[in-house]
Design an enzyme around this catalytic site. Structure first.
Site, PDB file in Angstrom:
ATOM      1  N   HIS A 119       0.875  -1.176   0.000  1.00 24.60           N
ATOM      2  CA  HIS A 119       0.000   0.000   0.000  1.00 24.60           C
ATOM      3  C   HIS A 119       0.916   1.230   0.000  1.00 24.60           C
ATOM      4  CE1 HIS A 119      -2.755   2.977   1.824  1.00 24.60           C
ATOM      5  NE2 HIS A 119      -3.754   2.160   1.521  1.00 24.60           N
ATOM      6  N   ASP A 196       3.629  -3.736   7.893  1.00 20.04           N
ATOM      7  CA  ASP A 196       2.353  -3.036   7.792  1.00 20.04           C
ATOM      8  C   ASP A 196       1.251  -4.061   8.085  1.00 20.04           C
ATOM      9  OD1 ASP A 196      -0.069  -2.037   6.956  1.00 20.04           O
ATOM     10  OD2 ASP A 196       0.661  -1.307   5.013  1.00 20.04           O
ATOM     11  N   GLN A 199      -4.094  -4.615   7.156  1.00 16.61           N
ATOM     12  CA  GLN A 199      -5.083  -5.632   6.778  1.00 16.61           C
ATOM     13  C   GLN A 199      -4.906  -6.894   7.607  1.00 16.61           C
ATOM     14  OE1 GLN A 199      -7.624  -5.256   4.675  1.00 16.61           O
ATOM     15  NE2 GLN A 199      -7.028  -3.242   3.942  1.00 16.61           N
ATOM     16  N   LYS A 222     -10.028  -0.414  10.807  1.00 19.43           N
ATOM     17  CA  LYS A 222     -10.241  -1.666  10.049  1.00 19.43           C
ATOM     18  C   LYS A 222     -10.537  -2.823  10.995  1.00 19.43           C
ATOM     19  CE  LYS A 222      -7.211  -0.170   6.385  1.00 19.43           C
ATOM     20  NZ  LYS A 222      -7.924   0.157   5.156  1.00 19.43           N
ATOM     21  N   CYS A 358      -4.773   2.418  -3.633  1.00 17.27           N
ATOM     22  CA  CYS A 358      -3.545   2.989  -3.050  1.00 17.27           C
ATOM     23  C   CYS A 358      -2.378   2.018  -3.202  1.00 17.27           C
ATOM     24  CB  CYS A 358      -3.729   3.344  -1.573  1.00 17.27           C
ATOM     25  SG  CYS A 358      -5.010   4.531  -1.265  1.00 17.27           S
TER      26      CYS A 358
HETATM   27  N1  PMP Z   1      -1.715  -0.481   4.566  1.00 17.12           N
HETATM   28  C1  PMP Z   1      -2.709  -1.233   4.081  1.00 17.12           C
HETATM   29  C2  PMP Z   1      -2.394  -2.617   3.607  1.00 17.12           C
HETATM   30  C3  PMP Z   1      -4.008  -0.721   4.021  1.00 17.12           C
HETATM   31  O1  PMP Z   1      -4.984  -1.475   3.532  1.00 17.12           O
HETATM   32  C4  PMP Z   1      -4.242   0.580   4.487  1.00 17.12           C
HETATM   33  C5  PMP Z   1      -5.647   1.191   4.432  1.00 17.12           C
HETATM   34  N2  PMP Z   1      -6.254   1.085   3.198  1.00 17.12           N
HETATM   35  C6  PMP Z   1      -3.165   1.312   4.992  1.00 17.12           C
HETATM   36  C7  PMP Z   1      -1.922   0.757   5.020  1.00 17.12           C
HETATM   37  C8  PMP Z   1      -3.333   2.717   5.495  1.00 17.12           C
HETATM   38  O2  PMP Z   1      -4.173   2.758   6.603  1.00 17.12           O
HETATM   39  P1  PMP Z   1      -4.712   4.150   7.152  1.00 17.12           P
HETATM   40  O3  PMP Z   1      -5.278   4.871   5.977  1.00 17.12           O
HETATM   41  O4  PMP Z   1      -5.762   3.756   8.142  1.00 17.12           O
HETATM   42  O5  PMP Z   1      -3.568   4.852   7.770  1.00 17.12           O
END
Ligand code: PMP
Length: 401
Positions: A119, A196, A199, A222, A358
């Site tokens: 991401h 990270d 998920q 999440k 993203c």
């Molecule tokens: N990493 C992953 C794998 C995600 O799915 C997301 C959220 N879509 C993020 C990072 C970023 O999370 P946040 O926008 O809550 O900071």
């Protein structure tokens, strides 16, 4: 613990009362009543802030705020509650590591190894710190199984590698690389590992001690919790050697015009009034989860994704990007643009996401300019899969006209 019953489970989520079929939980999960109650309780009854005032309500709130760290520490098996730093979310937590840990240490020519499946939250902070320091971001490419190709690690890791940045679970394919293996190799090369967990935490919270993880980040929203609150776990010794990234109130023990002395971690990384409602709401989410059979719930949502995938596979042009065993189903339909489909699905009351999620480098590696993504949660029902499949058939038929 309450045995998992889909009908009972979904009754705890008031947002489901609206007509839409919600297949976008990988973007953000719906909130159970217990979380809504906890945040409402704070705003309606707790007349205080934390770590500042001396009155009784403030002291009591500070105790509950600090206890919330223990809920998180237990979830990921962190050695101590003070290894848990509050952040706005995964994004801020990774930026904190990039700026507080990496920036003062990186030298020109050093390398940061980042998987192609990441991401943007686990790529852009590294590109930024590379630009600031003269370090270089190196790609760990995707393999044919749509997972980061860990067989390349031994050739990509070298004496210049300072950091390996890897996702526990892709937000597109749902693929989970073998973290234990990757971390072992990275450590053998002398690199520090940033995982990270945005998920992954939902589906299988990482045991940070067993996996020997250096830094682990995730977002509350999440994981059935509020938005605007997230977590950075860092090994005690690593947090202790990091300087604060942001300065302000309550991150210091003394300040004058000639300088300041930072507090100990985690407080030195939490300048300013924190997101108290978020912290209490996240603690409520974890407490609520501890009363549910989340393993059965997880299996149930994976089965929904599997059954949707099997049924959609009968549609002409359907192509799945799902890694097996995931509750995320990213897909496309040959010859039809994902944004046209998602619009027609929205008109039929189906909420899912289309686009690049993203993760533009991952899209490029998959050879697509975007996908649809249906993400299933334990509050979804098998009948919703029927409605979703039918709605998609309708959309494709309309677009073919
Ligand atoms: N990493 C992953 C794998 C995600 O799915 C997301 C959220 N879509 C993020 C990072 C970023 O999370 P946040 O926008 O809550 O900071």
């Amino acid at each position: 613990m309450t045995p998992f019953d889909p009908a009972l489970f979904c009754r705890q989520f008031p947002a489901l009362k609206q007509a839409e079929i919600y297949l976008d939980s990988a973007a953000t999960a719906l909130k159970p009543q217990a979380v809504i109650d906890a945040t409402q309780q704070f705003y309606s009854a707790d007349a205080a802030t934390v770590h500042r005032s001396q009155h009784r309500a403030a002291q009591d709130l500070t105790t509950r705020f600090e206890q919330a760290r223990q809920w998180v520490a237990t979830l990921i098996n962190a050695p101590q509650a003070d290894d848990i730093v509050w952040a706005r979310g995964t994004t801020e937590a990774i930026n904190l590591v990039a700026q507080s840990y990496a920036r003062p240490r990186l030298q020109p020519g050093d390398q940061i190894l980042v998987s192609e499946a990441e991401h943007h939250a686990n790529l852009i902070p590294w590109l930024m710190v590379a630009e600031q320091t003269g370090a270089q971001v190196v790609k760990l490419p995707l393999g044919s199984d749509r997972l980061p190709d860990l067989t390349l690690l031994s050739s990509l890791l070298n004496e210049k590698t300072r950091i390996l940045a890897l996702g526990q679970m892709s937000n597109v394919t749902g693929g989970c690389p073998d973290l234990a293996h990757a971390i072992e190799l990275a450590h053998a090369a002398g690199a520090v590992v940033m995982i990270d967990g945005a998920q992954g935490i939902v589906h299988c919270p990482a045991d940070v001690q067993r996996l020997n993880i250096d830094f682990y980040a995730f977002s509350g929203h999440k994981l059935y919790g509020p938005t605007g609150i997230g977590v950075l776990y860092g090994k005690t010794a690593l947090l202790a050697e990091m300087s604060p990234w942001q300065g302000g109130g309550k991150m210091l023990t003394q300040a004058s015009f000639s300088g300041f002395t930072p507090q100990q971690p985690p407080h030195c990384f939490e300048a300013g009034t924190p997101n108290i409602a978020g912290v209490l709401g996240l603690a409520a989410a974890l407490e609520w989860m501890s009363t549910q059979d989340m393993a059965a719930a997880e299996q149930y949502s994976r089965n929904l994704a599997h059954s949707a995938e099997q049924r959609l596979a009968l549609l002409p042009g359907f192509r799945s990007f799902r890694c097996s065993g995931s509750s995320l189903l990213a897909f496309d339909i040959a010859g039809v643009h994902h944004s046209d489909i998602v619009t027609l699905l929205a008109e039929q009351g189906i909420a899912l996401r289309a686009g690049q999620h993203c993760a533009q480098p991952l899209m490029a590696a998959l050879g697509v300019n975007g996908t649809l993504r249906a993400s299933f949660a334990p509050y979804n029902q098998p009948e919703e899969v029927d409605v979703f499949v039918k709605a998609l058939e309708n959309a494709i038929a309309l677009l073919a006209e």
